[in-house]
Design an enzyme around this catalytic site. Structure first.
Site, PDB file in Angstrom:
ATOM      1  N   GLU A   5       7.077  -4.990 -24.006  1.00 59.64           N
ATOM      2  CA  GLU A   5       6.829  -6.320 -23.425  1.00 59.64           C
ATOM      3  C   GLU A   5       8.204  -6.851 -23.072  1.00 59.64           C
ATOM      4  OE1 GLU A   5       6.883  -9.859 -22.881  1.00 59.64           O
ATOM      5  OE2 GLU A   5       6.053 -10.363 -24.859  1.00 59.64           O
ATOM      6  N   ASN A  38      12.782 -15.129 -29.900  1.00 64.54           N
ATOM      7  CA  ASN A  38      12.229 -16.357 -29.298  1.00 64.54           C
ATOM      8  C   ASN A  38      10.896 -16.774 -29.922  1.00 64.54           C
ATOM      9  OD1 ASN A  38      10.900 -14.230 -28.048  1.00 64.54           O
ATOM     10  ND2 ASN A  38      10.759 -15.239 -26.065  1.00 64.54           N
ATOM     11  N   CYS A  89       9.321 -15.363 -22.203  1.00 67.42           N
ATOM     12  CA  CYS A  89       9.259 -14.361 -21.127  1.00 67.42           C
ATOM     13  C   CYS A  89       8.301 -14.791 -20.029  1.00 67.42           C
ATOM     14  CB  CYS A  89       8.755 -13.033 -21.670  1.00 67.42           C
ATOM     15  SG  CYS A  89       9.732 -12.434 -23.009  1.00 67.42           S
TER      16      CYS A  89
HETATM   17  C1  SIN Z   1       7.259 -14.161 -24.993  1.00 70.25           C
HETATM   18  O1  SIN Z   1       7.960 -15.018 -24.509  1.00 70.25           O
HETATM   19  O2  SIN Z   1       7.654 -13.005 -25.154  1.00 70.25           O
HETATM   20  C2  SIN Z   1       5.872 -14.412 -25.478  1.00 70.25           C
HETATM   21  C3  SIN Z   1       5.360 -15.732 -25.150  1.00 70.25           C
HETATM   22  C4  SIN Z   1       3.955 -15.919 -25.628  1.00 70.25           C
HETATM   23  O3  SIN Z   1       3.371 -15.102 -26.345  1.00 70.25           O
HETATM   24  O4  SIN Z   1       3.398 -16.933 -25.231  1.00 70.25           O
END
Ligand code: SIN
Length: 501
Positions: free
Chosen positions: A271, A170, A305
């Site tokens: 994460e 992503n 996420c």
């Molecule tokens: C993610 O969706 O894992 C990271 C999003 C972000 O760093 O803003």
């Protein structure tokens, strides 16, 4: 770069300049290599299914070679001064900036997000390289008042050693630099396994790392298809020379990697998934809350996420908020990321689209009202129409699972206590958001939310300078900030004895 790849789907010289950024080979020990078997897998453009190229379909043997290369490179790399490592990272950072447009085009081609967002991600990713180039020089230890008169106590931080980084599709650029830059800055060497959907952005970063002078073996990239992911992942989580695993992706995969890494007791950062509550109180500035919900929910077509998954709106402003949000959701432009003005690109693959469709159908069956969207979009097989649903409840899958799509579901609530309880009623604990102009309420609720990150009247939390990460089943460890480099170090306590005269 191969001619085939250049000629495919608009990734030609005019898009990428003379960048040489397109690679169809993996990068191990400073060499551009094929899989031992010669196998390759295809990289597709999610906007139109077009073939972008083929990269090596590697497995356990190549992963082992990469770990050995990283091990061999470690002594010289960690022996450099922090300033020397910092200089190499700064050179890499400069090259990423110089090639930002080409990197963004490549990212949009393989990932689908609108070009403007892709450019934003390249700069976001580059900011981690810059930040950790600086932090390399600030890996401070400490001295502690000694418990013995003839001794001194010194605590230092040392690089953990070989790091395995496994990154998602992503943010195919930013999630790599957020792991690799601090690891290299700390004096570690890295084996990176990028997501099978988006290996080209990773390989392009390696092209620039090589050009920046980062020595052979310090950064290694092992590409592999979905079918080979378990084989590569097993080597990276069980090889005794890998001392740290850093993973971004689903909670299910994170749990598996963590259990595999347990046997050799590796340091780990995860994460993982989120299911962010986005709470709008009666006291909120509604314009700000609507703009925030749009930014938070629809960035990257909802494939982040940290994006709002459950939007809780207090009774007094529910109808007004829903009407204003609907107007903006309807106005979103859907299409290929390269098209001017597009705000919502395709989802990454067919499985992603199915999941979003299932979540919407499940909510509809259980009584949710579809205000707009609710179905795939005519722009192509992987596009889903921006969707707003109201009258959501906790029995629906969207409430319990991460949707990862452009679907906003509104939940109605009456009291502060009720919404805190609902917001925390999940195994996830990554990001959360609240909108309120009542200062007391903002403090009370942000303190009560069981999440690693809280945005108060603020929809985008990410930056290179902050400790990004979750609690509960959303993960372990932090990325970015001063904490981000500590994750790649071990503390060493030295007792200097025999100092009496
Ligand atoms: C993610 O969706 O894992 C990271 C999003 C972000 O760093 O803003």
């Amino acid at each position: 770069m191969t001619k085939d790849l250049m000629e495919n789907k608009g990734l030609d010289d005019s898009c990428l300049g003379d960048s040489g950024l397109l690679r169809e080979l993996s990068y191990i020990d400073g060499r551009w290599v094929r899989a031992d078997s010669g196998a390759v897998f295809a990289v597709l453009n999610p906007a139109d299914g077009g073939m972008l190229g083929h990269v090596p379909d590697m497995g356990a043997t190549e992963a082992q070679k990469a770990v050995e290369a990283a091990k061999a490179a470690l002594p010289d790399w960690r022996a450099l001064t922090a300033k020397q490592r910092s200089g190499l990272l700064k050179a890499w950072y400069g090259l990423v900036l110089d090639h930002a447009d080409s990197l963004a085009r490549l990212l949009t081609a393989e990932q689908g997000k609108p070009l403007a967002e892709a450019k934003g991600e390249i700069l976001y990713g580059a900011s981690f390289i810059e930040w950790f180039a600086e932090e390399a020089k600030r890996v401070y230890g400490e001295t502690i008042p000694s418990h013995k008169a003839d001794a001194r106590v010194i605590v230092t931080r040392e690089p953990v050693g070989v790091v395995a980084a496994i990154t998602p599709w992503n943010f195919p650029h930013g999630m790599i630099t957020r792991k690799v830059a601090p690891a290299l800055a700390a004096g570690c060497t890295v084996v990176l396994k990028p997501a099978e959907d988006t290996p080209l952005s990773a390989l392009a970063l390696a092209v620039l790392a090589e050009k920046a002078g980062i020595p052979p073996g310090v950064l290694n990239i092992v590409t592999g298809s979905k079918a080979m992911a378990a084989e590569i992942g097993t080597v990276l989580t069980t090889h005794p020379e890998v001392r740290k695993v850093s993973f971004t992706g689903s909670t299910a995969t994170g749990r598996l990697l963590m259990s595999q890494a347990a046997d050799s007791v590796k340091k780990i950062s995860l994460e993982l998934g989120g299911n962010a509550p986005f709470i709008v109180f009666d006291s909120a500035d509604l314009d700000l809350a609507v703009a925030g919900a749009m930014a938070c929910k629809f960035r990257n077509a909802g494939q982040t996420c940290v994006c709002a998954n459950r939007i809780y709106v207090q009774d007094g402003v529910y109808e007004d908020f829903a009407a204003r949000l609907a107007e903006q959701v309807r106005a979103l432009q859907v299409g290929p990321g390269t098209q001017d003005g597009v705000q919502i690109g395709p989802l990454i693959n067919a499985a992603a689209l199915e999941k979003v469709r299932d979540h919407v159908a499940d909510a509809q069956q259980k009584g949710a009202q579809t205000v707009c969207g609710g179905a795939p979009h005519e722009a192509g097989p992987l596009f889903f129409a921006p969707t707003l649903m109201t009258e959501m409840d906790e029995t629906m899958r969207l409430c319990r699972e991460e949707t990862f799509g452009p679907v906003a579901g509104l939940f109605r609530f009456k009291t502060e206590a009720e919404v805190i309880k609902a917001a925390n009623d999940t195994s996830y604990g990554l990001a959360s958001y609240l909108y309120s102009r009542d200062l007391g309420q903002a403090f009370r609720v942000s303190e009560a939310l069981e999440y690693g990150m809280v945005g108060v009247n603020a929809p985008v939390l990410s930056a290179e300078s902050i400790p990004f990460g979750g609690i509960k089943q959303s993960g372990i460890g932090r990325e970015g900030g001063r904490q981000g480099i500590e994750e790649f170090t071990n503390l060493k306590y030295t007792l200097m004895g025999g100092l009496a005269g």
